[in-house]
Every structure is written in C-alpha cells, then in structure tokens.
Design a protein around this motif. Structure first.
Motif, short mmCIF file in Angstrom:
data_model
loop_
_atom_site.label_atom_id
_atom_site.label_comp_id
_atom_site.label_asym_id
_atom_site.label_seq_id
_atom_site.Cartn_x
_atom_site.Cartn_y
_atom_site.Cartn_z
N ARG A 1 0.67 -1.69 -0.35
CA ARG A 1 -0.27 -0.58 -0.38
C ARG A 1 0.87 1.24 0.09
N ALA A 2 1.98 0.94 0.49
CA ALA A 2 2.64 2.45 0.62
C ALA A 2 3.57 2.48 -0.13
N ALA A 3 3.90 1.44 -1.28
CA ALA A 3 4.23 1.90 -2.44
C ALA A 3 3.17 2.06 -3.18
N GLY A 4 1.78 2.28 -2.83
CA GLY A 4 0.72 3.29 -4.22
C GLY A 4 0.16 1.79 -4.94
N ALA A 5 0.11 0.30 -4.07
CA ALA A 5 -0.58 -0.43 -4.92
C ALA A 5 -1.35 -0.76 -4.12
N GLU A 6 -3.11 -1.54 -4.89
CA GLU A 6 -3.78 -1.76 -4.29
C GLU A 6 -3.59 -3.44 -3.97
N ALA A 7 -3.68 -3.88 -2.04
CA ALA A 7 -3.01 -4.29 -1.70
C ALA A 7 -4.16 -5.20 -1.05
N LEU A 8 -4.08 -6.92 -1.52
CA LEU A 8 -5.41 -7.58 -0.89
C LEU A 8 -4.50 -8.83 -0.59
N LYS A 9 -4.88 -9.39 0.43
CA LYS A 9 -4.82 -10.52 1.64
C LYS A 9 -5.07 -12.13 0.63
N LEU A 10 -3.62 -12.58 0.70
CA LEU A 10 -4.04 -13.93 0.04
C LEU A 10 -2.69 -14.37 0.41
N ASP A 11 -3.63 -16.40 0.59
CA ASP A 11 -2.71 -17.41 1.11
C ASP A 11 -2.58 -18.34 0.34
N VAL A 12 -1.78 -19.08 -1.50
CA VAL A 12 -2.73 -19.25 -2.18
C VAL A 12 -2.46 -20.82 -1.53
N THR A 13 -2.16 -21.35 -0.94
CA THR A 13 -2.12 -23.02 -0.24
C THR A 13 -3.55 -23.38 0.77
N ILE A 14 -4.35 -22.00 0.69
CA ILE A 14 -5.28 -21.56 1.25
C ILE A 14 -6.90 -21.94 0.42
N PRO A 15 -7.48 -22.67 0.47
CA PRO A 15 -8.35 -22.83 -0.74
C PRO A 15 -9.78 -21.76 -0.54
N GLU A 16 -9.93 -21.61 1.37
CA GLU A 16 -10.47 -20.20 0.86
C GLU A 16 -10.39 -18.77 0.52
N SER A 17 -9.27 -18.72 1.58
CA SER A 17 -8.25 -17.49 1.06
C SER A 17 -8.62 -17.31 -0.59
N MET A 18 -7.60 -18.92 -1.41
CA MET A 18 -7.90 -18.44 -3.39
C MET A 18 -9.86 -17.95 -2.96
N ALA A 19 -10.67 -18.58 -2.71
CA ALA A 19 -12.06 -18.44 -3.17
C ALA A 19 -12.63 -16.72 -2.72
N GLY A 20 -11.94 -15.83 -1.56
CA GLY A 20 -12.50 -14.62 -1.50
C GLY A 20 -11.76 -13.63 -2.49
N LEU A 21 -10.37 -14.37 -3.53
CA LEU A 21 -9.79 -13.60 -4.75
C LEU A 21 -10.71 -12.47 -5.78
N GLY A 22 -11.89 -13.32 -6.07
CA GLY A 22 -12.53 -12.62 -7.15
C GLY A 22 -13.12 -11.86 -6.53
N TRP A 23 -14.13 -11.86 -5.31
CA TRP A 23 -14.72 -10.77 -4.87
C TRP A 23 -14.02 -9.43 -4.41
N GLN A 24 -12.86 -9.74 -4.37
CA GLN A 24 -12.22 -8.98 -4.35
C GLN A 24 -11.58 -7.75 -5.13
N LEU A 25 -11.28 -8.64 -6.29
CA LEU A 25 -11.13 -7.62 -7.34
C LEU A 25 -12.60 -7.46 -7.87
N ASP A 26 -13.74 -7.90 -7.59
CA ASP A 26 -15.23 -7.36 -7.52
C ASP A 26 -14.97 -6.64 -9.36
N ASP A 27 -14.88 -7.42 -10.81
CA ASP A 27 -15.18 -7.27 -11.91
C ASP A 27 -13.78 -6.49 -12.40
N VAL A 28 -12.55 -6.80 -11.72
CA VAL A 28 -11.58 -5.84 -12.99
C VAL A 28 -10.95 -6.15 -13.92
N LYS A 29 -11.15 -5.02 -15.08
CA LYS A 29 -10.47 -5.66 -15.87
C LYS A 29 -9.03 -5.80 -16.27
#
Length: 222
Positions: free
Chosen positions: A42-70
């Motif tokens: 965030r300090a660098a200027g990015a939109e930061a999203l919390k994600l752990d690719v080893t946890i299926p539930e965390s991966m499942a939440g990635l889609g709604w975090q992006l909210d249909d961004v192209k």
C-alpha cells in the motif's frame, strides 16, 4: 491506465513486478499473506489484497476482492523451491504436497477466476515457471519435486490457453535470480530479470498463447 494483478508480491520477483509496473504508470493490484507485506505494498502505491495461495478458502475470496476488474496483465509469481534431493531420495508426503499446492494447485485455482478478467481486457496472463520444469532440456534430477511441480504448472497453463482464447497465456522462466530462492550467487539481479520479463510479456501476441519462454524471450522446449 492499464491494470495489473501480481499474485505473490510480498518480496523478490513479485515485489519487483509491482515496483516496475507502478513506475510505468500502471494501476497494480498485488497480493501478500501477512499484514506487514500488505502495508508495504500500500505504501508503494498498490492496491493490496490479502491472499494465501495454499488455502482454498483464501483463493475463493480473490474473485470478490477484485470485483470484476478488467486486467490487462495478471502474473502468478507465488512459488517455493523445497529440497534439493534428486531421484535417489523419495520425497515425503508433506514436502510433495507443500510444493504442489503452492506451485500448481494455487495457479490452477487462480486461473478460472482471473482469466475471464484478463479476457475482458484482451490482456495477458503469465505464470512464473522455471527452466527446471523443462522435460526436453532436463540434465539432472536435482530438486526433482520442484521440477515436477513446474512441469505440471506448464501443462496447466498450456491447457488453459485453449479455454480462454481472448487472453494470451504463457509461462516464463525468470532465470537464476538473486532472491531468497535463488541465493546471493545467482547471475541475474531481480531488477534485470523482471525488466527482461516485462519486455517479453509486452512482445507476446495472441498467436503466442500457450508458449514457454525464458526471460530473454527464447522458446523453451516442453
């Protein structure tokens, strides 16, 4: 403003992708597992999203975090190296599962969520692989579980390229890079490797979808 997603951006290659893309005027969404890394993104200027690719539930939440961004670009960087053992040592189930979950399953769970967002922009989806995943160019069995995981990742991306024709999918070997994984004696700086890969990515056309490239653009044998 073009938009990118970098999965696995807390350090090393992923963090450098974020830095270079931001400096080039991109809007960047970037994932990390822990709060300290998220704050740095965030300090660098990015939109930061919390994600752990080893946890299926965390991966499942990635889609709604992006909210249909192209997405003009998505890069899956997350990966681990594991043990150096060759084929004379049987891997433990834990070692095997850890590498396969991070290097393969994480990407395979991300692609169906991310590829439609990339297709919507006519963009590019790249997974960071390794030359050690090449069957045709293999010269030893060192780190054979890692080799197998990257070969599997290559097949996953090649297969997915047929299902998302409006996106350009590829796997790219970053080379031997001075990161925590590559060590201090590696031949490439992280800045050079990422700069090279961005040049290769920029050169990819739809006809290149499903290809396996080095950071210098060389086509690598499967």
């Amino acid at each position: 403003m073009p938009t990118a997603l970098i999965i696995g951006a807390s350090r090393g290659i992923g963090h450098e992708f974020v830095r270079q893309l931001l400096s080039d005027g991109w809007k960047v969404h970037a994932t990390a597992r822990d709060d300290k890394a998220l704050e740095a993104l965030r300090a660098a200027g990015a939109e930061a999203l919390k994600l752990d690719v080893t946890i299926p539930e965390s991966m499942a939440g990635l889609g709604w975090q992006l909210d249909d961004v192209k997405l003009d670009l998505a890069v899956y960087v997350a990966g681990i190296y594991g043990r150096l053992d060759g084929a004379n040592v049987a891997p433990t189930m834990q070692d095997f599962d850890t590498l396969m979950h991070t290097n393969v399953l994480g990407a395979m769970q991300a692609i169906p969520m991310i590829a439609p967002l990339v297709e919507a922009a006519g963009g590019k989806l790249v997974c960071i692989t390794s030359g050690m995943g090449s069957i045709g160019e293999a010269e030893s069995s060192t780190a054979w579980v890692y080799r197998a995981s990257k070969a599997a990742l290559n097949m996953a991306v090649k297969s997915a390229s047929f299902d998302y024709p409006q996106a350009t999918l590829a796997v790219i070997d970053p080379g031997w890079v001075r990161t925590d994984m590559g060590g201090p004696n590696a031949s490439l700086s992280v800045e050079q490797s990422v700069g090279d890969m961005l040049t290769v990515i920029d050169s990819l056309t739809p006809a290149d979808s499903g290809s396996y490239r080095s950071h210098s653009g060389r086509v690598i044998a499967w």
